[in-house]
Write a protein that holds these residues in place. Sequence first.
Motif, PDB file in Angstrom:
ATOM      1  N   ASN A   1       0.858  -1.180   0.000  1.00 10.24           N
ATOM      2  CA  ASN A   1       0.000   0.000   0.000  1.00 10.24           C
ATOM      3  C   ASN A   1       0.891   1.225   0.000  1.00 10.24           C
ATOM      4  O   ASN A   1       1.770   1.352   0.849  1.00 10.24           O
ATOM      5  CB  ASN A   1      -0.911   0.000   1.231  1.00 10.24           C
ATOM      6  CG  ASN A   1      -1.823   1.201   1.276  1.00 10.24           C
ATOM      7  OD1 ASN A   1      -1.363   2.326   1.408  1.00 10.24           O
ATOM      8  ND2 ASN A   1      -3.096   0.968   1.172  1.00 10.24           N
TER       9      ASN A   1
ATOM     10  N   LYS B   1      -6.257  -1.176  -6.238  1.00  9.31           N
ATOM     11  CA  LYS B   1      -7.389  -0.578  -5.543  1.00  9.31           C
ATOM     12  C   LYS B   1      -6.921   0.693  -4.856  1.00  9.31           C
ATOM     13  O   LYS B   1      -5.736   0.875  -4.595  1.00  9.31           O
ATOM     14  CB  LYS B   1      -7.948  -1.545  -4.486  1.00  9.31           C
ATOM     15  CG  LYS B   1      -8.206  -2.962  -4.962  1.00  9.31           C
ATOM     16  CD  LYS B   1      -9.206  -3.034  -6.070  1.00  9.31           C
ATOM     17  CE  LYS B   1      -9.514  -4.483  -6.411  1.00  9.31           C
ATOM     18  NZ  LYS B   1      -9.653  -4.751  -7.785  1.00  9.31           N
TER      19      LYS B   1
ATOM     20  N   GLU C   1      -3.142   0.163  -3.642  1.00 11.20           N
ATOM     21  CA  GLU C   1      -2.717  -1.088  -3.040  1.00 11.20           C
ATOM     22  C   GLU C   1      -2.915  -2.226  -4.023  1.00 11.20           C
ATOM     23  O   GLU C   1      -3.828  -2.210  -4.845  1.00 11.20           O
ATOM     24  CB  GLU C   1      -3.411  -1.351  -1.706  1.00 11.20           C
ATOM     25  CG  GLU C   1      -4.884  -1.545  -1.754  1.00 11.20           C
ATOM     26  CD  GLU C   1      -5.485  -1.754  -0.372  1.00 11.20           C
ATOM     27  OE1 GLU C   1      -4.935  -1.267   0.631  1.00 11.20           O
ATOM     28  OE2 GLU C   1      -6.519  -2.412  -0.304  1.00 11.20           O
ATOM     29  N   GLY C   2      -2.009  -3.171  -3.943  1.00 14.34           N
ATOM     30  CA  GLY C   2      -2.035  -4.331  -4.816  1.00 14.34           C
ATOM     31  C   GLY C   2      -0.753  -5.122  -4.623  1.00 14.34           C
ATOM     32  O   GLY C   2       0.017  -4.848  -3.705  1.00 14.34           O
ATOM     33  N   ASN C   3      -0.516  -6.090  -5.514  1.00 13.77           N
ATOM     34  CA  ASN C   3       0.713  -6.858  -5.347  1.00 13.77           C
ATOM     35  C   ASN C   3       1.912  -6.010  -5.757  1.00 13.77           C
ATOM     36  O   ASN C   3       1.801  -5.058  -6.522  1.00 13.77           O
ATOM     37  CB  ASN C   3       0.632  -8.227  -6.033  1.00 13.77           C
ATOM     38  CG  ASN C   3       1.005  -8.239  -7.487  1.00 13.77           C
ATOM     39  OD1 ASN C   3       1.806  -7.442  -7.957  1.00 13.77           O
ATOM     40  ND2 ASN C   3       0.449  -9.172  -8.217  1.00 13.77           N
TER      41      ASN C   3
ATOM     42  N   GLY D   1       0.164  -2.351   5.054  1.00 13.25           N
ATOM     43  CA  GLY D   1       0.159  -3.308   3.946  1.00 13.25           C
ATOM     44  C   GLY D   1      -1.040  -3.139   3.050  1.00 13.25           C
ATOM     45  O   GLY D   1      -0.921  -2.656   1.949  1.00 13.25           O
ATOM     46  N   HIS D   2      -2.219  -3.505   3.530  1.00 16.19           N
ATOM     47  CA  HIS D   2      -3.461  -3.355   2.766  1.00 16.19           C
ATOM     48  C   HIS D   2      -4.547  -2.809   3.671  1.00 16.19           C
ATOM     49  O   HIS D   2      -4.669  -3.221   4.814  1.00 16.19           O
ATOM     50  CB  HIS D   2      -3.926  -4.703   2.186  1.00 16.19           C
ATOM     51  CG  HIS D   2      -3.112  -5.156   1.017  1.00 16.19           C
ATOM     52  ND1 HIS D   2      -3.337  -4.718  -0.250  1.00 16.19           N
ATOM     53  CD2 HIS D   2      -2.063  -6.009   0.941  1.00 16.19           C
ATOM     54  CE1 HIS D   2      -2.470  -5.279  -1.075  1.00 16.19           C
ATOM     55  NE2 HIS D   2      -1.679  -6.058  -0.371  1.00 16.19           N
ATOM     56  N   LYS D   3      -5.333  -1.891   3.136  1.00 17.20           N
ATOM     57  CA  LYS D   3      -6.461  -1.329   3.888  1.00 17.20           C
ATOM     58  C   LYS D   3      -7.776  -1.951   3.461  1.00 17.20           C
ATOM     59  O   LYS D   3      -8.805  -1.652   4.029  1.00 17.20           O
ATOM     60  CB  LYS D   3      -6.499   0.186   3.726  1.00 17.20           C
ATOM     61  CG  LYS D   3      -5.299   0.866   4.355  1.00 17.20           C
ATOM     62  CD  LYS D   3      -5.436   2.364   4.297  1.00 17.20           C
ATOM     63  CE  LYS D   3      -4.234   3.011   4.967  1.00 17.20           C
ATOM     64  NZ  LYS D   3      -4.307   4.478   4.908  1.00 17.20           N
ATOM     65  N   GLY D   4      -7.742  -2.777   2.419  1.00 15.19           N
ATOM     66  CA  GLY D   4      -8.952  -3.475   2.001  1.00 15.19           C
ATOM     67  C   GLY D   4      -9.867  -2.701   1.088  1.00 15.19           C
ATOM     68  O   GLY D   4     -11.075  -2.917   1.086  1.00 15.19           O
ATOM     69  N   TYR D   5      -9.317  -1.791   0.277  1.00 14.67           N
ATOM     70  CA  TYR D   5     -10.161  -1.081  -0.702  1.00 14.67           C
ATOM     71  C   TYR D   5     -10.793  -2.100  -1.646  1.00 14.67           C
ATOM     72  O   TYR D   5     -10.166  -3.079  -2.031  1.00 14.67           O
ATOM     73  CB  TYR D   5      -9.335  -0.078  -1.508  1.00 14.67           C
ATOM     74  CG  TYR D   5      -8.778   1.060  -0.684  1.00 14.67           C
ATOM     75  CD1 TYR D   5      -9.621   1.994  -0.102  1.00 14.67           C
ATOM     76  CD2 TYR D   5      -7.407   1.201  -0.500  1.00 14.67           C
ATOM     77  CE1 TYR D   5      -9.107   3.035   0.653  1.00 14.67           C
ATOM     78  CE2 TYR D   5      -6.886   2.248   0.247  1.00 14.67           C
ATOM     79  CZ  TYR D   5      -7.742   3.163   0.821  1.00 14.67           C
ATOM     80  OH  TYR D   5      -7.234   4.196   1.567  1.00 14.67           O
TER      81      TYR D   5
END
Length: 90
Positions: free
Chosen positions: A2, A30, A46-48, A80-84
């Motif tokens: 992210n 996202k 965010e993504g890989n 890392g990821h926020k979940g968008y």
Amino acid sequence: MNLHIIVNGRVQGVGFRFTTKQKAIDYDLKGWVKNLSNGSVELEIEGNDLQVEDFLSELKEGFNPFIKVNEVHIIKEAAGHKGYKNFEIR
């Protein structure tokens, strides 16, 4: 991965947010993008890792001839990821 990003240059009034959204969708990323009152643009993606790096390479080049990127400030978010769920223009 992210990233929180601030982009400076000729990035308002030239389709930067729309193009950013299209490229993010192409890379299956996202997050969001929005104009700031000082003329810069803020985004979070965010993504890989590989997709994010490829997206960043294109972003630094400006996506199209009308866009001129002078500076890109990147902050890697510890979460890392926020979940968008998608990528949106705010």
